[in-house]
Design an enzyme around this catalytic site. Structure first.
Site, PDB file in Angstrom:
ATOM      1  N   ARG A  88      49.565  34.645  72.905  1.00 55.67           N
ATOM      2  CA  ARG A  88      48.566  35.136  73.848  1.00 55.67           C
ATOM      3  C   ARG A  88      47.192  34.809  73.292  1.00 55.67           C
ATOM      4  O   ARG A  88      46.961  34.936  72.073  1.00 55.67           O
ATOM      5  CB  ARG A  88      48.689  36.653  74.052  1.00 55.67           C
ATOM      6  CG  ARG A  88      49.863  37.078  74.914  1.00 55.67           C
ATOM      7  CD  ARG A  88      49.665  36.701  76.388  1.00 55.67           C
ATOM      8  NE  ARG A  88      50.784  37.100  77.224  1.00 55.67           N
ATOM      9  CZ  ARG A  88      51.839  36.338  77.513  1.00 55.67           C
ATOM     10  NH1 ARG A  88      51.927  35.119  77.022  1.00 55.67           N
ATOM     11  NH2 ARG A  88      52.794  36.785  78.299  1.00 55.67           N
ATOM     12  N   GLU A 111      42.113  33.550  80.528  1.00 54.53           N
ATOM     13  CA  GLU A 111      42.682  32.467  81.357  1.00 54.53           C
ATOM     14  C   GLU A 111      42.314  32.669  82.827  1.00 54.53           C
ATOM     15  O   GLU A 111      42.309  33.811  83.281  1.00 54.53           O
ATOM     16  CB  GLU A 111      44.206  32.453  81.203  1.00 54.53           C
ATOM     17  CG  GLU A 111      44.601  32.057  79.806  1.00 54.53           C
ATOM     18  CD  GLU A 111      46.119  32.015  79.588  1.00 54.53           C
ATOM     19  OE1 GLU A 111      46.872  32.073  80.579  1.00 54.53           O
ATOM     20  OE2 GLU A 111      46.523  31.921  78.439  1.00 54.53           O
ATOM     21  N   HIS A 145      48.606  26.734  79.312  1.00 57.36           N
ATOM     22  CA  HIS A 145      49.681  27.738  79.271  1.00 57.36           C
ATOM     23  C   HIS A 145      51.005  27.176  79.811  1.00 57.36           C
ATOM     24  O   HIS A 145      51.505  27.605  80.856  1.00 57.36           O
ATOM     25  CB  HIS A 145      49.268  29.005  80.039  1.00 57.36           C
ATOM     26  CG  HIS A 145      50.021  30.223  79.583  1.00 57.36           C
ATOM     27  ND1 HIS A 145      49.469  31.473  79.524  1.00 57.36           N
ATOM     28  CD2 HIS A 145      51.306  30.369  79.148  1.00 57.36           C
ATOM     29  CE1 HIS A 145      50.360  32.352  79.087  1.00 57.36           C
ATOM     30  NE2 HIS A 145      51.494  31.690  78.860  1.00 57.36           N
TER      31      HIS A 145
HETATM   32  C1  DGY Z   1      55.661  34.475  78.476  1.00 60.34           C
HETATM   33  O1  DGY Z   1      56.836  34.489  78.815  1.00 60.34           O
HETATM   34  O2  DGY Z   1      55.144  35.430  77.911  1.00 60.34           O
HETATM   35  C2  DGY Z   1      54.878  33.253  78.811  1.00 60.34           C
HETATM   36  O3  DGY Z   1      53.602  33.300  78.300  1.00 60.34           O
HETATM   37  C3  DGY Z   1      54.884  33.010  80.301  1.00 60.34           C
HETATM   38  O4  DGY Z   1      55.014  31.657  80.477  1.00 60.34           O
END
Ligand code: DGY
Length: 314
Positions: free
Chosen positions: A233, A262, A280
């Site tokens: 993240r 984002e 992402h």
């Molecule tokens: C997740 O699964 O946390 C990813 O970031 C989504 O693609």
């Protein structure tokens, strides 16, 4: 039949499976629902299937009202859900672990290879017509053999990234709350991993404790020749501090798949050559996204059918 909100588009077959049992309210728009729209459409729902960009916090849960029984996140990370508040109301929260582990680990390696071998920079130069031809010392990158891959986080994705390292002849160290005892991987406290890693790859969930885990102080402690990789993240890294460290060449480079705000990216990062940026894409393969959607739908069908969830968040 209960009413279920699906906050963004999902594969048609997955939605059809849900619609065979429940009354589906699907938001098929390109952009996420606004805060207000989300709250309006949640009212009276028994379930919500929530995709990235959807925040199911205390206010959203209150907006849904007492009918809400399940919040099914189509992601492994669940920093967008207020799990504790949901639990206090007897609402089950689920996520989609396992099915995206390999895709995310593969993308992590794509970023490691891409930044150390300067693929983004090279492609930009070539497309701009600025390439003058092969040169013996032209655009040299960094090799991986014998170097230390530092994994931050002892979960499934970190492990899958670590297990791929043998293919590139790398040593691996891991830092996590407990020693995950991965074969051939040295357990190191973060204070030792940060200054010794040649590649530092982040695989911790975003929590109040991990927000800005990589800040100015951490960046100044990394090797000048090291690379930072983030596929978890965005807010695990202080993006402003990273842009500063890259500009000052305090580290050799960074490759990011995730961002603090984002789809915004810190403007200073966009002008730098020593950073590789992807939008992402960690779990973005057809196979993986289908499996994620199916797992989320299975969770909703189970809970609304009176059964335990397959992958509850505990
Ligand atoms: C997740 O699964 O946390 C990813 O970031 C989504 O693609």
């Amino acid at each position: 039949m209960s009413a279920v909100l699906v906050t963004r588009r999902l594969p048609g077959a997955s939605v059809a499976r849900l619609a065979a049992h429940h009354d589906v309210d699907l938001h098929a728009g390109e952009l996420p629902l606004s805060h207000e729209e989300l709250h309006e459409r949640l009212e009276g729902k028994a379930g919500v299937v929530v995709l990235l960009g959807g925040r199911i916090d205390r206010a959203a849960i209150d907006a849904a009202g007492p009918s809400l029984k399940i919040i099914a996140n189509v992601a492994v990370g669940y920093d967008n859900l207020d799990v504790a508040y949901a639990a206090s109301k007897g609402i089950v929260c689920t996520n989609t672990p396992d099915v995206l582990t390999d895709a995310t680990a593969d993308l992590t390696w794509a970023l490691i290879l891409g930044i150390t071998r300067r693929l983004g920079e090279g492609e930009r130069m070539l497309r701009a017509g600025a390439w003058k031809g092969w040169g013996f010392d032209f655009m040299l990158g960094s090799g991986l053999g014998g170097k230390l891959l530092g994994i931050v986080g002892g979960g499934r994705i970190g492990r899958a990234v670590a297990m791929r390292a043998a293919a590139f002849g790398m040593r691996v160290g891991v830092s996590s709350r407990r020693d995950p005892q991965w074969p051939g991987v040295e357990f190191l406290p973060l204070e030792r991993l940060i200054p010794s890693a040649d590649i530092l790859s982040l695989h911790v969930p975003l929590t109040p404790e991990t927000r800005h885990l990589v800040d100015r102080t951490a960046l100044t402690r990394m090797k000048r020749s090291a690379y930072l990789i983030n596929t978890t993240r965005g807010a695990v890294v202080d993006e402003g501090a990273l842009a500063w460290a890259l500009k000052e060449h305090l580290i050799a480079g960074a490759a990011l798949d995730v961002y603090e705000r984002e789809p915004e990216v810190h403007p200073d990062l966009l002008g730098l050559e020593n950073v590789l940026l992807s939008p992402h894409l960690g779990s973005a393969t057809r196979e993986t996204r289908t499996a994620m959607a199916d797992l989320a739908i299975d969770n909703v069908l189970a809970v609304l059918g009176g059964h335990p969830a397959l992958t509850p968040i505990r």
